[in-house]
Design a protein around this motif. Structure first.
Motif, PDB file in Angstrom:
ATOM      1  N   PHE A   1     -85.171  36.929  18.760  1.00  0.00           N
ATOM      2  CA  PHE A   1     -85.543  36.925  17.208  1.00  0.00           C
ATOM      3  C   PHE A   1     -86.400  36.404  16.185  1.00  0.00           C
ATOM      4  O   PHE A   1     -86.164  36.281  15.467  1.00  0.00           O
ATOM      5  N   THR A   2     -87.483  37.948  16.000  1.00  0.00           N
ATOM      6  CA  THR A   2     -88.452  37.833  15.391  1.00  0.00           C
ATOM      7  C   THR A   2     -87.490  37.979  14.060  1.00  0.00           C
ATOM      8  O   THR A   2     -88.340  37.714  12.506  1.00  0.00           O
ATOM      9  N   VAL A   3     -87.043  38.641  14.007  1.00  0.00           N
ATOM     10  CA  VAL A   3     -85.906  39.273  12.845  1.00  0.00           C
ATOM     11  C   VAL A   3     -85.521  38.097  12.062  1.00  0.00           C
ATOM     12  O   VAL A   3     -85.567  37.665  10.413  1.00  0.00           O
ATOM     13  N   PHE A   4     -85.244  37.228  12.104  1.00  0.00           N
ATOM     14  CA  PHE A   4     -84.778  35.280  11.981  1.00  0.00           C
ATOM     15  C   PHE A   4     -86.386  34.647  12.112  1.00  0.00           C
ATOM     16  O   PHE A   4     -86.218  34.135  10.858  1.00  0.00           O
ATOM     17  N   SER A   5     -86.877  34.598  12.780  1.00  0.00           N
ATOM     18  CA  SER A   5     -87.427  33.662  12.767  1.00  0.00           C
ATOM     19  C   SER A   5     -89.121  33.611  12.075  1.00  0.00           C
ATOM     20  O   SER A   5     -89.518  32.833  11.640  1.00  0.00           O
ATOM     21  N   LYS A   6     -89.436  34.705  11.900  1.00  0.00           N
ATOM     22  CA  LYS A   6     -90.672  34.971  10.996  1.00  0.00           C
ATOM     23  C   LYS A   6     -90.205  34.279   9.562  1.00  0.00           C
ATOM     24  O   LYS A   6     -91.040  33.706   8.670  1.00  0.00           O
ATOM     25  N   PRO A   7     -89.188  35.260   8.543  1.00  0.00           N
ATOM     26  CA  PRO A   7     -88.912  35.123   7.569  1.00  0.00           C
ATOM     27  C   PRO A   7     -88.630  33.419   7.340  1.00  0.00           C
ATOM     28  O   PRO A   7     -88.907  32.730   6.965  1.00  0.00           O
ATOM     29  N   ILE A   8     -88.125  32.543   8.589  1.00  0.00           N
ATOM     30  CA  ILE A   8     -88.286  31.114   8.473  1.00  0.00           C
ATOM     31  C   ILE A   8     -89.165  30.542   8.814  1.00  0.00           C
ATOM     32  O   ILE A   8     -89.215  29.644   7.399  1.00  0.00           O
ATOM     33  N   PHE A   9     -89.847  31.217   9.428  1.00  0.00           N
ATOM     34  CA  PHE A   9     -91.318  30.235   9.246  1.00  0.00           C
ATOM     35  C   PHE A   9     -92.268  29.848   8.445  1.00  0.00           C
ATOM     36  O   PHE A   9     -92.041  29.339   7.936  1.00  0.00           O
ATOM     37  N   TRP A  10     -91.658  31.593   7.523  1.00  0.00           N
ATOM     38  CA  TRP A  10     -92.426  31.741   6.143  1.00  0.00           C
ATOM     39  C   TRP A  10     -92.150  31.205   5.240  1.00  0.00           C
ATOM     40  O   TRP A  10     -92.919  30.252   4.877  1.00  0.00           O
ATOM     41  N   VAL A  11     -90.874  30.335   5.150  1.00  0.00           N
ATOM     42  CA  VAL A  11     -90.499  29.478   4.558  1.00  0.00           C
ATOM     43  C   VAL A  11     -90.629  28.469   4.720  1.00  0.00           C
ATOM     44  O   VAL A  11     -90.708  27.900   3.555  1.00  0.00           O
ATOM     45  N   LEU A  12     -90.599  28.064   5.426  1.00  0.00           N
ATOM     46  CA  LEU A  12     -91.442  26.576   6.048  1.00  0.00           C
ATOM     47  C   LEU A  12     -92.675  26.093   6.160  1.00  0.00           C
ATOM     48  O   LEU A  12     -92.827  24.995   5.259  1.00  0.00           O
ATOM     49  N   ASP A  13     -93.608  27.303   5.861  1.00  0.00           N
ATOM     50  CA  ASP A  13     -94.576  27.150   5.615  1.00  0.00           C
ATOM     51  C   ASP A  13     -95.339  26.947   4.498  1.00  0.00           C
ATOM     52  O   ASP A  13     -95.702  26.398   4.014  1.00  0.00           O
ATOM     53  N   GLN A  14     -94.352  27.738   4.096  1.00  0.00           N
ATOM     54  CA  GLN A  14     -94.542  27.292   2.219  1.00  0.00           C
ATOM     55  C   GLN A  14     -93.944  25.950   2.030  1.00  0.00           C
ATOM     56  O   GLN A  14     -95.401  25.759   0.678  1.00  0.00           O
ATOM     57  N   ILE A  15     -93.112  25.728   2.245  1.00  0.00           N
ATOM     58  CA  ILE A  15     -92.482  24.530   1.979  1.00  0.00           C
ATOM     59  C   ILE A  15     -93.550  22.969   2.276  1.00  0.00           C
ATOM     60  O   ILE A  15     -93.963  22.616   1.451  1.00  0.00           O
ATOM     61  N   HIS A  16     -94.276  23.589   4.044  1.00  0.00           N
ATOM     62  CA  HIS A  16     -95.333  22.488   4.164  1.00  0.00           C
ATOM     63  C   HIS A  16     -96.470  23.110   3.099  1.00  0.00           C
ATOM     64  O   HIS A  16     -97.504  21.725   3.254  1.00  0.00           O
ATOM     65  N   LYS A  17     -96.822  23.694   2.439  1.00  0.00           N
ATOM     66  CA  LYS A  17     -98.001  23.814   1.597  1.00  0.00           C
ATOM     67  C   LYS A  17     -97.869  22.632   0.274  1.00  0.00           C
ATOM     68  O   LYS A  17     -98.768  22.825  -0.319  1.00  0.00           O
ATOM     69  N   VAL A  18     -96.937  22.437   0.588  1.00  0.00           N
ATOM     70  CA  VAL A  18     -96.223  21.343  -0.942  1.00  0.00           C
ATOM     71  C   VAL A  18     -96.365  20.680  -0.635  1.00  0.00           C
ATOM     72  O   VAL A  18     -96.758  19.536  -0.676  1.00  0.00           O
ATOM     73  N   VAL A  19     -95.374  19.989   0.408  1.00  0.00           N
ATOM     74  CA  VAL A  19     -94.925  18.707   0.734  1.00  0.00           C
ATOM     75  C   VAL A  19     -96.172  17.989   1.705  1.00  0.00           C
ATOM     76  O   VAL A  19     -96.331  16.939   2.229  1.00  0.00           O
ATOM     77  N   GLY A  20     -96.608  18.555   2.985  1.00  0.00           N
ATOM     78  CA  GLY A  20     -98.460  18.482   3.258  1.00  0.00           C
ATOM     79  C   GLY A  20     -97.628  17.740   5.194  1.00  0.00           C
ATOM     80  O   GLY A  20     -98.608  17.144   6.045  1.00  0.00           O
ATOM     81  N   ASN A  21     -96.245  17.830   5.393  1.00  0.00           N
ATOM     82  CA  ASN A  21     -95.587  17.843   6.303  1.00  0.00           C
ATOM     83  C   ASN A  21     -94.959  17.936   7.110  1.00  0.00           C
ATOM     84  O   ASN A  21     -93.724  18.596   6.669  1.00  0.00           O
ATOM     85  N   TRP A  22     -94.788  18.356   8.370  1.00  0.00           N
ATOM     86  CA  TRP A  22     -94.055  19.200   8.911  1.00  0.00           C
ATOM     87  C   TRP A  22     -92.578  19.340   9.108  1.00  0.00           C
ATOM     88  O   TRP A  22     -91.316  19.731   8.738  1.00  0.00           O
ATOM     89  N   GLY A  23     -92.553  17.413   9.208  1.00  0.00           N
ATOM     90  CA  GLY A  23     -91.361  16.851   9.362  1.00  0.00           C
ATOM     91  C   GLY A  23     -90.265  17.086   8.139  1.00  0.00           C
ATOM     92  O   GLY A  23     -89.360  17.460   8.225  1.00  0.00           O
ATOM     93  N   PHE A  24     -90.857  16.770   7.178  1.00  0.00           N
ATOM     94  CA  PHE A  24     -90.096  16.818   5.979  1.00  0.00           C
ATOM     95  C   PHE A  24     -90.107  18.227   5.318  1.00  0.00           C
ATOM     96  O   PHE A  24     -88.972  18.802   4.700  1.00  0.00           O
ATOM     97  N   SER A  25     -91.184  18.633   6.209  1.00  0.00           N
ATOM     98  CA  SER A  25     -90.823  20.362   5.581  1.00  0.00           C
ATOM     99  C   SER A  25     -89.825  21.067   6.392  1.00  0.00           C
ATOM    100  O   SER A  25     -88.935  21.729   5.645  1.00  0.00           O
ATOM    101  N   ILE A  26     -89.228  20.346   7.485  1.00  0.00           N
ATOM    102  CA  ILE A  26     -87.969  21.047   8.145  1.00  0.00           C
ATOM    103  C   ILE A  26     -86.433  20.063   7.586  1.00  0.00           C
ATOM    104  O   ILE A  26     -85.919  20.978   7.179  1.00  0.00           O
ATOM    105  N   ILE A  27     -86.841  19.495   7.364  1.00  0.00           N
ATOM    106  CA  ILE A  27     -86.043  18.364   6.108  1.00  0.00           C
ATOM    107  C   ILE A  27     -84.820  19.626   4.782  1.00  0.00           C
ATOM    108  O   ILE A  27     -84.148  19.533   4.806  1.00  0.00           O
ATOM    109  N   LEU A  28     -86.227  19.206   3.443  1.00  0.00           N
ATOM    110  CA  LEU A  28     -86.251  20.186   2.830  1.00  0.00           C
ATOM    111  C   LEU A  28     -85.412  21.631   3.300  1.00  0.00           C
ATOM    112  O   LEU A  28     -85.059  22.729   2.366  1.00  0.00           O
TER     113      LEU A  28
END
Length: 553
Positions: free
Chosen positions: A341-368
């Motif tokens: 599922f790399t084709v889906f997982s990599k872009p999903i995690f990239w978006v999650l990582d970008q959100i985390h750079k702003v909010v600083g909490n992985w749990g809230f990043s998952i919610i967003l």
């Protein structure tokens, strides 16, 4: 209908996970190897130019070192890197203790060795000496060099091995300083080896999942521009059936496990290849002592009498953190195993990582991230919920058709389809959003499973690690409640027994979420709450439209 679609969606998702898990277990079985047998003599060179075999690891004096990211020990036997702890990553059993990646005793055998090929030249069995027993990276110091020297051989060749640690980096520069004090040109090759047993990594055997342990690949891997990323399971090495590119002027060789990896880098991302004019040789094999080795062999240009030659290779030993591994070497990001599922997982995690750079909490990043996904799928969801709202309104008429036709199921089916055509209702109209979300769900599952960034990452309150199950099962209970609420908003099946089953089945399926990583359950709880909100809102809008239409009529 929505409940049945939801159950179908979950069943398909679990089915994919189950069969993927079984396929992985069959394809990459993990075996524990015993240590036995002996090896060739210390300075013996294999006839094919490969690195010599290894016997039981001899233990001598230890040279300790500490940096801002590492603590470890180098053994004077071979100047091997025998223990390595990652200070910024906690152990699985006790997060307050540093995670041990390399070790030569205890639960695992996993070390980094190097040596030179040639009569009288030091191998991983030669005894080195160090000027001091311990080294530490001081405040304000950017690099730390640990130098070990081998005795000069009969031909007057002197060899020193230097480990250079850089502040903030998981790459260790390992270099040989070779001084030819003889009267003849010296030709040699240097081998760089990762030596490991075949046991699965601690994280892989203890990471909870719906099937007990999350099966992730453990074993050697080779990357070259020609062959790209090639994983080789231990069982293939046992049977001498491994296939991979064995020589190239670029690439790297690694030992991969869940969350962490080590690798000898022949062609770094920001530098020339160390292979030189001749290609490097890669050698993966099972040794006579039951351990496995992943070697990279480099031919050293001839060293003239009285001349000195340095050969240097970087050893990566650290976490599979995206921001780190992207900068190590070409293709090195592939060690982070997202499965098929790399084709889906990599872009999903990239978006999650970008959100985390702003909010600083992985749990809230998952919610967003969940809110973003729901917003993207809202047009499809709206179509689905409108279809379900129409189906709910048709429920009384469906019941009348059932009573009218009794046990004649054929006539009931025909009358039902006619009703759908008359009212312009598509009974499958709610399936598409569910089907579209399956790859997103699967992609996120594997993204969270592979993400060392979430390992021991706290969320709020009792959730101290988003990569493992909720210790008090609060999130799975909320998940169960949200699934049950969705059944109440869905049109009931005409059959009373089926209606009861539809209310029970979501509760049964929700049990699986008791074994999912907390991060994934956070996603699914938030997803359900947003789905309930969307469904309630859209249904209310349709009811208002119907009332307005009736008032005008």
């Amino acid at each position: 209908m929505d409940t049945r679609r939801l159950i179908l969606f979950i069943a398909i998702s679990f089915g994919i996970l189950f069969f993927w898990q079984k396929w992985m277990e069959k394809r990459y079985p993990q075996t524990a190897q015993s240590v036995s047998a002996s090896a060739p003599a210390a300075n013996q060179v294999a006839a094919n130019g490969a690195a010599p075999d290894a016997a039981a690891l001899a233990k001598g004096q230890r040279v300790k070192f500490v940096t801002d990211v590492f603590s470890g020990e180098i053994d004077t036997n071979g100047a091997d890197l025998r223990t390595l702890q990652l200070i910024k990553h906690g152990a699985l059993a006790d997060p307050k203790q540093a995670f041990t990646l390399l070790q030569d005793s205890g639960a695992h055998i996993y070390v980094a060795q190097t040596g030179l090929l040639g009569n009288g030249l030091p191998t991983h069995k030669s005894v080195f000496t160090s000027a001091q027993p311990a080294y530490a990276l001081a405040d304000g110091q950017n690099t730390l060099a640990v130098r070990l020297e081998a005795p000069a051989n009969a031909d007057g060749v002197k060899v020193a091995k230097i480990y250079t640690f850089t502040r903030g980096s998981y790459e260790i520069n390992v270099s040989y300083e070779i001084v030819n004090g003889g009267s003849k040109p010296l030709t040699t090759s240097a081998y760089f080896r990762l030596l490991r047993d075949g046991k699965p990594a601690e994280a892989a055997t203890n990471t909870p999942s719906m099937f007990g342990g999350a099966h992730t690949f453990t074993g050697p891997a080779v990357y070259t521009e020609q062959g790209k990323f090639q994983k080789v399971e231990f069982t293939k090495l046992d049977k001498n059936e491994a296939t991979y590119v064995q020589s190239a002027k670029d690439g790297w060789v690694a030992m991969v496990q869940h969350y962490f990896a080590s690798a000898w880098i022949m062609s770094p991302d920001n530098g020339p290849s160390v292979c030189g004019a001749a290609p490097c040789r890669y050698d993966l094999k099972r040794l006579s002592n039951g351990l496995y080795s992943a070697d990279a062999i480099v031919d050293v240009p001839a060293i003239a009498p009285g001349a000195k030659k340095d050969i240097s290779v970087n050893l990566f030993a650290g976490p599979q953190q995206t921001s780190i591994i992207d900068k190590v070497a070409p293709g090195f990001d592939l060690i982070k195993d997202y499965g098929i599922f790399t084709v889906f997982s990599k872009p999903i995690f990239w978006v999650l990582d970008q959100i985390h750079k702003v909010v600083g909490n992985w749990g809230f990043s998952i919610i967003l991230l969940t809110m973003l996904i729901k917003a993207l799928f809202y047009p499809l969801a709206a179509t689905s919920y409108r279809s379900m709202a129409k189906m709910r309104k048709l429920a009384p008429r469906m019941e009348q058709l059932k009573q009218r036709h009794g046990e004649d199921k054929v006539k009931f089916q025909q009358a039902t389809m006619e009703l759908y055509r008359t009212e312009k209702v598509n009974p499958l109209g709610g399936c598409l959003p569910m089907l579209v979300q399956i790859p997103v769900f699967m992609g996120l599952y594997w993204a969270l499973l592979a993400a060392v960034e979430l390992r021991q990452a706290p969320f709020i309150f009792w959730i101290h690690d988003l990569s493992v199950r909720d210790p008090y099962y609060v999130l799975p209970v909320l998940m169960t409640i949200s699934m049950y609420v969705q059944t109440l908003l869905s049109p009931p099946p005409p059959d009373p027994m089926q209606a009861k089953m539809m209310k029970i089945m979501p509760l049964v399926f929700s049990v699986f979420f008791f074994f999912f990583p907390a991060g994934l359950v956070v996603y699914w709880v938030v997803n359900n709450v947003l789905s309930i909100t969307q469904q309630y809102y859209i249904t209310r809008q349709i009811d208002k439209q119907d009332k307005t239409t009736l008032a005008k009529a």
